[in-house]
Scaffold this motif. Structure first.
Motif, PDB file in Angstrom:
ATOM      1  N   GLY A  60       0.850  -1.184   0.000  1.00 18.95           N
ATOM      2  CA  GLY A  60       0.000   0.000   0.000  1.00 18.95           C
ATOM      3  C   GLY A  60       0.883   1.230   0.000  1.00 18.95           C
ATOM      4  N   TYR A  61       0.312   2.383   0.331  1.00 16.81           N
ATOM      5  CA  TYR A  61       1.054   3.642   0.292  1.00 16.81           C
ATOM      6  C   TYR A  61       0.864   4.412   1.596  1.00 16.81           C
ATOM      7  N   ILE A  62       1.986   4.947   2.117  1.00 14.45           N
ATOM      8  CA  ILE A  62       1.951   5.773   3.318  1.00 14.45           C
ATOM      9  C   ILE A  62       2.341   7.207   2.989  1.00 14.45           C
ATOM     10  N   ASP A  63       1.930   8.119   3.885  1.00 12.38           N
ATOM     11  CA  ASP A  63       2.404   9.503   3.786  1.00 12.38           C
ATOM     12  C   ASP A  63       3.619   9.668   4.702  1.00 12.38           C
ATOM     13  N   LYS A  64       4.132  10.877   4.815  1.00 11.86           N
ATOM     14  CA  LYS A  64       5.362  11.107   5.571  1.00 11.86           C
ATOM     15  C   LYS A  64       5.184  11.025   7.084  1.00 11.86           C
ATOM     16  N   SER A  65       3.954  10.844   7.550  1.00 10.07           N
ATOM     17  CA  SER A  65       3.729  10.603   8.976  1.00 10.07           C
ATOM     18  C   SER A  65       3.648   9.104   9.261  1.00 10.07           C
ATOM     19  N   GLY A  66       3.684   8.294   8.199  1.00 11.44           N
ATOM     20  CA  GLY A  66       3.611   6.843   8.358  1.00 11.44           C
ATOM     21  C   GLY A  66       2.202   6.289   8.304  1.00 11.44           C
ATOM     22  N   GLN A  67       1.227   7.152   8.048  1.00 14.55           N
ATOM     23  CA  GLN A  67      -0.168   6.721   7.962  1.00 14.55           C
ATOM     24  C   GLN A  67      -0.476   6.176   6.578  1.00 14.55           C
ATOM     25  N   PHE A  68      -1.241   5.093   6.535  1.00 19.93           N
ATOM     26  CA  PHE A  68      -1.643   4.557   5.236  1.00 19.93           C
ATOM     27  C   PHE A  68      -2.643   5.490   4.580  1.00 19.93           C
ATOM     28  N   ILE A  69      -2.325   5.890   3.359  1.00 16.43           N
ATOM     29  CA  ILE A  69      -3.229   6.675   2.525  1.00 16.43           C
ATOM     30  C   ILE A  69      -3.997   5.722   1.613  1.00 16.43           C
ATOM     31  N   ILE A  70      -3.308   4.693   1.153  1.00 21.31           N
ATOM     32  CA  ILE A  70      -3.930   3.617   0.374  1.00 21.31           C
ATOM     33  C   ILE A  70      -3.551   2.321   1.080  1.00 21.31           C
ATOM     34  N   GLU A  71      -4.541   1.646   1.642  1.00 21.17           N
ATOM     35  CA  GLU A  71      -4.311   0.441   2.441  1.00 21.17           C
ATOM     36  C   GLU A  71      -3.615  -0.652   1.629  1.00 21.17           C
ATOM     37  N   PRO A  72      -2.834  -1.499   2.291  1.00 20.43           N
ATOM     38  CA  PRO A  72      -2.182  -2.618   1.591  1.00 20.43           C
ATOM     39  C   PRO A  72      -3.228  -3.539   0.952  1.00 20.43           C
ATOM     40  N   GLN A  73      -3.114  -3.673  -0.373  1.00 25.23           N
ATOM     41  CA  GLN A  73      -4.075  -4.477  -1.118  1.00 25.23           C
ATOM     42  C   GLN A  73      -3.498  -5.008  -2.421  1.00 25.23           C
ATOM     43  N   PHE A  74      -2.286  -4.587  -2.749  1.00 21.93           N
ATOM     44  CA  PHE A  74      -1.679  -4.946  -4.028  1.00 21.93           C
ATOM     45  C   PHE A  74      -0.579  -5.982  -3.829  1.00 21.93           C
ATOM     46  N   LYS A  86       1.998   2.462 -10.930  1.00 26.08           N
ATOM     47  CA  LYS A  86       1.686   1.148 -11.490  1.00 26.08           C
ATOM     48  C   LYS A  86       1.604   0.144 -10.342  1.00 26.08           C
ATOM     49  N   VAL A  87       0.521  -0.633 -10.324  1.00 25.43           N
ATOM     50  CA  VAL A  87       0.323  -1.632  -9.279  1.00 25.43           C
ATOM     51  C   VAL A  87      -0.063  -2.968  -9.897  1.00 25.43           C
ATOM     52  N   MET A  88       0.174  -4.014  -9.132  1.00 32.28           N
ATOM     53  CA  MET A  88      -0.210  -5.352  -9.559  1.00 32.28           C
ATOM     54  C   MET A  88      -1.171  -5.928  -8.527  1.00 32.28           C
ATOM     55  N   VAL A  89      -2.320  -6.384  -9.011  1.00 33.87           N
ATOM     56  CA  VAL A  89      -3.282  -7.062  -8.155  1.00 33.87           C
ATOM     57  C   VAL A  89      -2.995  -8.561  -8.193  1.00 33.87           C
ATOM     58  N   SER A  90      -2.698  -9.069  -9.384  1.00 35.74           N
ATOM     59  CA  SER A  90      -2.282 -10.462  -9.584  1.00 35.74           C
ATOM     60  C   SER A  90      -1.359 -10.477 -10.799  1.00 35.74           C
ATOM     61  N   ARG A  91      -0.758 -11.615 -11.079  1.00 31.44           N
ATOM     62  CA  ARG A  91       0.155 -11.678 -12.232  1.00 31.44           C
ATOM     63  C   ARG A  91      -0.514 -11.271 -13.535  1.00 31.44           C
ATOM     64  N   GLU A  92      -1.806 -11.483 -13.624  1.00 30.27           N
ATOM     65  CA  GLU A  92      -2.538 -11.157 -14.849  1.00 30.27           C
ATOM     66  C   GLU A  92      -3.241  -9.806 -14.782  1.00 30.27           C
ATOM     67  N   ASN A  93      -3.183  -9.144 -13.642  1.00 35.49           N
ATOM     68  CA  ASN A  93      -3.958  -7.918 -13.454  1.00 35.49           C
ATOM     69  C   ASN A  93      -3.069  -6.776 -12.959  1.00 35.49           C
ATOM     70  N   TRP A  94      -2.595  -5.956 -13.903  1.00 36.28           N
ATOM     71  CA  TRP A  94      -1.785  -4.769 -13.636  1.00 36.28           C
ATOM     72  C   TRP A  94      -2.573  -3.536 -14.032  1.00 36.28           C
ATOM     73  N   GLY A  95      -2.234  -2.416 -13.441  1.00 32.74           N
ATOM     74  CA  GLY A  95      -2.870  -1.180 -13.847  1.00 32.74           C
ATOM     75  C   GLY A  95      -2.233   0.019 -13.181  1.00 32.74           C
TER      76      GLY A  95
END
Length: 109
Positions: A60-74, A86-95
């Motif tokens: 996922g993605y954090i800001d500079k305070s360490g808080q998740f802005i986009i929760e771990p899901q990729f 660019k993120v990968m959801v599965s080997r066949e699913n990128w976007g």
């Protein structure tokens, strides 16, 4: 000068440097103080105010305070550039997502 104390120390990016202690990753400022304590299994440098980090098998993605802005899901998450990442959801699913975590373009279509 920051005394050697880390197993890994990266370059500074946006005022913070990625450092590794043992098996966890965190971020320090230019005085060597932890801004974000080592807590991530994987991590990248900050880009456009966000850093991709992994906990277990999910990223996922954090800001500079360490808080998740986009929760771990990729299965993989690259750094932001020009507002998109660019993120990968599965080997066949990128976007590409925006900074809200919304898919803008699915490469699997």
């Amino acid at each position: 000068i920051i005394e050697p104390q880390f197993d890994y120390a990266g370059s500074f990016s946006e005022g913070l440097a990625l450092v590794g202690n043992g098996e966890k990753w965190g971020y320090i400022d230019k005085s060597g103080e932890f801004i974000i304590a080592p807590q991530f299994d994987y991590a990248t440098n900050f880009s456009e105010g966000l850093a991709s980090v992994g906990i277990g098998e999910k990223w996922g993605y954090i800001d500079k305070s360490g808080q998740f802005i986009i929760e771990p899901q990729f299965s993989w998450a690259e750094s932001f550039s020009e507002g998109f990442a660019k993120v990968m959801v599965s080997r066949e699913n990128w976007g590409y997502i925006n900074k809200s975590g919304q898919f803008i373009w699915n490469l699997s279509d």
